[in-house]
Every structure is written in structure tokens, then in C-alpha cells.
Enzyme design. Structure first.
Site, mmCIF file in Angstrom:
data_model
loop_
_atom_site.group_PDB
_atom_site.id
_atom_site.type_symbol
_atom_site.label_atom_id
_atom_site.label_comp_id
_atom_site.label_asym_id
_atom_site.label_seq_id
_atom_site.Cartn_x
_atom_site.Cartn_y
_atom_site.Cartn_z
ATOM 1 N N LYS A 92 -13.787 12.317 5.257
ATOM 2 C CA LYS A 92 -12.456 12.480 5.862
ATOM 3 C C LYS A 92 -11.391 12.536 4.773
ATOM 4 C CE LYS A 92 -12.000 7.452 6.468
ATOM 5 N NZ LYS A 92 -12.183 6.334 7.410
ATOM 6 N N ARG A 98 -8.845 -1.148 17.252
ATOM 7 C CA ARG A 98 -8.132 0.022 16.755
ATOM 8 C C ARG A 98 -8.665 1.189 17.582
ATOM 9 N NH1 ARG A 98 -8.987 1.763 10.549
ATOM 10 N NH2 ARG A 98 -10.704 2.786 11.596
ATOM 11 N N HIS A 120 -17.128 0.263 14.493
ATOM 12 C CA HIS A 120 -16.614 0.108 13.121
ATOM 13 C C HIS A 120 -16.240 -1.361 12.905
ATOM 14 C CE1 HIS A 120 -15.135 1.688 9.403
ATOM 15 N NE2 HIS A 120 -13.852 1.722 9.692
ATOM 16 N N ARG A 130 -22.560 4.655 7.467
ATOM 17 C CA ARG A 130 -21.458 5.612 7.297
ATOM 18 C C ARG A 130 -20.580 5.250 6.099
ATOM 19 N NH1 ARG A 130 -20.423 3.916 12.403
ATOM 20 N NH2 ARG A 130 -18.489 3.018 11.583
ATOM 21 N N TYR A 143 15.357 7.087 -17.012
ATOM 22 C CA TYR A 143 16.510 6.733 -16.173
ATOM 23 C C TYR A 143 16.804 5.233 -16.179
ATOM 24 C CZ TYR A 143 16.126 11.355 -13.923
ATOM 25 O OH TYR A 143 16.078 12.695 -13.658
ATOM 26 N N CYS A 166 9.385 8.879 -13.305
ATOM 27 C CA CYS A 166 10.276 9.863 -12.694
ATOM 28 C C CYS A 166 9.475 10.745 -11.734
ATOM 29 C CB CYS A 166 10.921 10.718 -13.775
ATOM 30 S SG CYS A 166 11.742 9.706 -15.030
ATOM 31 N N ASP A 185 8.596 13.795 -12.000
ATOM 32 C CA ASP A 185 7.705 14.756 -12.655
ATOM 33 C C ASP A 185 7.068 14.257 -13.930
ATOM 34 O OD1 ASP A 185 9.040 16.622 -10.856
ATOM 35 O OD2 ASP A 185 10.702 16.451 -12.287
#
Ligand SMILES: *Cc1c(COP(=O)(O)O)cnc(C)c1O
Length: 394
Positions: A51, A149, A181, A237, A280, A327, A329
Site C-alpha cells: 500500500k 478502526r 488486524h 501480511r 533563515y 528550508c 528546497d
């Protein structure tokens, strides 16, 4: 069997420079982890959970690798994730377990995808889709045994079973499996695990009493697959363990090999004088003249801003500390006062298997107060995914 694995990164049209930011996926590590899980599973089958694009490792590549290494089935969350695998030519059984009632069940049925249902409403929607295209849907019942859930609740479960008996008689739906689960699998001795097992066994019994015959039943995720062989039932699983991350970090690697290495290439090396602030807000100020390296990955690429000044990269064989703010980038690391041997274009490893002394995803998880699942699935933005067949990345 599936096709032989033939995977490369996206070919770049003219320009073949290495990506600036790259998540390198070691498919040999994936294969190793799957083999280890198969050994633990004994006679039970392994469903590789792929998933969320295989926890951000690339669903098709990981699925093919896992199947070639011994996994028998695949598990995903949504129908579109399952369809993507079918469209790539994968023929193994695929289960999808979280869809709303208005999902494109017809597409799933046409692609021979097994549909997990958690309520009578889900099941009726699947049956409607099957009738409308004149095919039989294969369903798996998800029963809630205490996670509270997804899965049919104690109240819903008999209604779902009732409906299923009718629909099987009509020939519009076929029951393949029943699953649940665990809530506490990462604490293998937790008493709730046994409570969930007992409820699971009781739920299977209820289905059998109603005349249903599930082909297989399954309960364990990675943590249980590695620590509770008594819960293997017909299939386990595992997800996170496929990617080599320990489902119980306190127990160490458990023999698993991390598959993802996040690395970036130095964009710039420069000198900064004592007293100058970096990035910064100048949160970091040079105490002495020093050299710094600029790396072109930032929070838009999955380096959490909360990591600023709190992580190292492996660069030129040495750990270099992050300085100043992360930052959007880019980030900056300190190379120290000596004229550096680090050059533009060199690879800095943000995290990897840890073999060469680089940080591991768990280090980020510890710093951020989260789990490594979130670290690897958080890598994004401009990061290119590439595949390797070995650990030699630096
Ligand atoms: C994600 C998931 C798994 C795999 O869990 P891991 O902890 O990653 O092994 C197994 N089953 C279900 C239903 C899941 O949602």
C-alpha cells in the site's frame, strides 16, 4: 511466476546527470527481507503489503521483487492501488481493504481483485457492481477484533455474514478469506493480542456455522509475523519488514535490511566567516571560520523542518551536522574549518541501511517523535526514485 525483474530509473531525455535528490531502493534488500519473512511464516503464505506505493518504495517494483522472492499475494489499501499492479501485468492475488461504498468496485471485479469488506453496506455495494457487469465478486471479510478502526464491529459482523450467505447463494459474491488486524503487535507479549486472536477464531467459527467456508484466514502484520509464529494462520501480511525497517526497533534489526537510502548531491561548497549566521533567521552562527556544503533537499522533499540542526548526513565518509533551518528546497551542513575535500556533486546520505555509518530512518523518527513508517513515506517532492540491486551507493 512473474516476469524477470527489469527496472531502471526513468530515462532522462537528453541529460543523464545523477538526480540531485534521490531515494535509492535496494531491491536485493527487499528480496532478502521477503525470504526472511517466508522462513518465519513456515507453511503459511506471505502477503506483501505494498500500500501507499509500497511505503513509498515503488509498488510495482517491490511487488515483482517480493513475488519473485516467495511472497504469494499482495495487499493494498485502495482499488486504484490494486488496479495499478494489475495494469503492470502482475497476476498474483491482490486484496484491497479500504474503500467507500461508492468506490469503483466494477473495476476491481473486472481486474480480478479481491475486495475487503467491513460492513453490510460495503458488501451490498460490491454485489451491486457485480450484478451490473454480470460477474462474481471475490470478497474478504475484515472483522474488527479490537483495533476499533476498520473491520466489521461485533454489532455489524452478524449482519455482514447474513448478507454474505444470501449473496453467495445468489452467485454474485464469493467469500475468499476472513482477516483482522492487531492493535499491539509491536508488544508481542501484550494480553490484547491473545484477546484479539480469540475473537478472531470465534468470528471464523460464526462464519462457518452460517455455512461459509473461507479458503484462508489471516491476522499478523510484520511485528506478529516475526514474533508470534502461533498467529500465522494461513497467511501473514507484513508491510514495514519488507522494506527492512524493524517493526520492533528496541529489538534491533531482526535480520532485516533497510531498502531505502535517501541521498542528495552537494550543490555548493563555500566559506563562512566567524560571526556569520547561516540560513533563515540565522539560528546557527559560525563560532569560527568554517566551510559549509549546500544540499538541494528541503522540507518540500520530506526533510521535516523540525529536523533543522538536529540531524547529520554522511558526506565524504564523515558525519556532517545540519546547521540552521531546513528550508523548502535546501539544507546546509558544516564541513569544519579545514579546507574541505568535499566537492560539488558529491553524494550526501541523509539516511540508509546504516552500514557505512550513515544515519538510519529510525534516527529521524527518534528525533521527530514519530515512527520510521512516517519517515520513509514522507520522502517526496523533487526526490527521484531509483533502484539498485546492491548496497553500494555512496
Ligand atoms: C498496513 C497493514 C499491514 C502491514 O502492517 P506493518 O506494520 O507495516 O507490517 C497489514 N495489514 C493491514 C490491514 C494493514 O493495514
Amino acid at each position: 511466476m512473474t516476469d524477470p525483474i527489469e527496472l531502471t530509473s526513468e530515462p532522462e531525455a537528453e541529460h543523464t546527470a545523477a538526480p540531485q535528490a534521490e531515494a535509492v531502493i535496494d531491491l536485493d534488500a527487499v528480496a532478502h527481507n521477503v525470504r526472511l519473512l517466508c522462513e518465519h511464516a513456515g507453511t503459511a503464505a506471505v502477503m506483501a503489503v505494498v500500500k501507499a506505493d509500497a511505503y513509498n518504495h515503488g509498488a510495482v517494483a517491490v511487488a515483482r521483487t517480493a513475488l519473485a522472492a516467495g511472497a504469494r499475494e499482495l495487499g493494498v489499501t485502495t482499488i486504484s492501488e490494486a488496479v495499478e499492479l494489475r495494469e503492470a501485468g502482475i497476476e498474483a492475488p491482490i486484496l484491497t481493504w479500504l474503500n467507500t461504498s461508492d468506490a469503483d468496485y466494477a473495476a476491481a471485479i473486472r481486474s480480478d481483485i479481491e475486495i475487503g469488506v467491513s460492513s453490510a453496506a460495503h458488501l451490498c455495494a460490491v454485489a451491486d457492481a457485480a450484478r451490473s457487469i454480470g460477474e462474481t465478486a471475490t470478497v474478504t471479510v475484515k472483522v474488527d477484533t479490537g483495533l476499533n478502526r476498520n473491520g466489521a464491529s461485533a454489532h455489524e459482523y452478524p449482519l455482514l455474514i447474513n448478507e454474505l450467505v444470501k449473496l453467495e447463494a445468489e452467485g454474485v459474491v464469493r467469500l475468499r478469506a476472513i482477516f483482522s488486524h492487531l492493535a499491539h503487535a509491536d508488544q508481542p507479549e501484550h494480553p490484547i493480542i491473545d484477546v484479539q486472536r480469540d475473537r478472531f477464531v470465534a468470528a471464523i467459527e460464526v462464519a462457518k456455522q452460517a455455512g461459509l467456508t473461507p479458503e484462508l484466514v489471516h491476522l499478523s502484520n510484520s511485528a506478529a509475523a516475526l514474533t508470534r509464529p502461533d498467529l500465522a494462520f494461513d497467511m501473514v501480511r507484513p508491510g514495514i519488514a519488507i522494506y527492512g525497517l524493524s517493526p520492533i526497533p528496541e529489538r534491533g534489526s531482526m535480520g532485516l535490511r533497510p531498502a531505502m537510502t535517501l541521498r542528495g548531491r552537494v550543490a555548493l561548497v563555500k566559506e563562512v566567516a566567524a560571526g556569520e549566521g547561516v540560513s533563515y533567521g540565522h539560528e546557527w552562527v559560525a563560532k569560527r571560520d568554517t566551510y559549509i556544503a549546500l544540499l538541494p533537499l528541503g522540507y518540500a522533499d520530506g526533510i521535516s523542518r523540525a529536523l533543522g540542526g538536529r540531524f547529520d548526513v554522511l558526506l565524504g565518509g564523515v558525519r556532517r551536522p545540519s546547521i540552521g533551518r531546513v528550508c523548502m528546497d535546501q539544507v546546509v551542513v558544516d564541513l569544519g574549518p579545514l579546507p574541505p575535500t568535499v566537492r560539488e556533486g558529491d553524494h550526501a546520505i541523509f539516511f540508509g541501511p546504516g552500514d557505512a555509518g550513515e544515519p538510519i530512518a529510525q534516527d529521524w523518527a527518534d528525533t521527530l517523535g514519530t515512527i520510521h513508517y512516517e519517515v520513509v513515506t514522507g520522502v517526496r517532492g523533487r526526490t527521484a526514485r531509483t533502484y539498485s540491486h546492491g548496497p553500494d551507493l555512496a
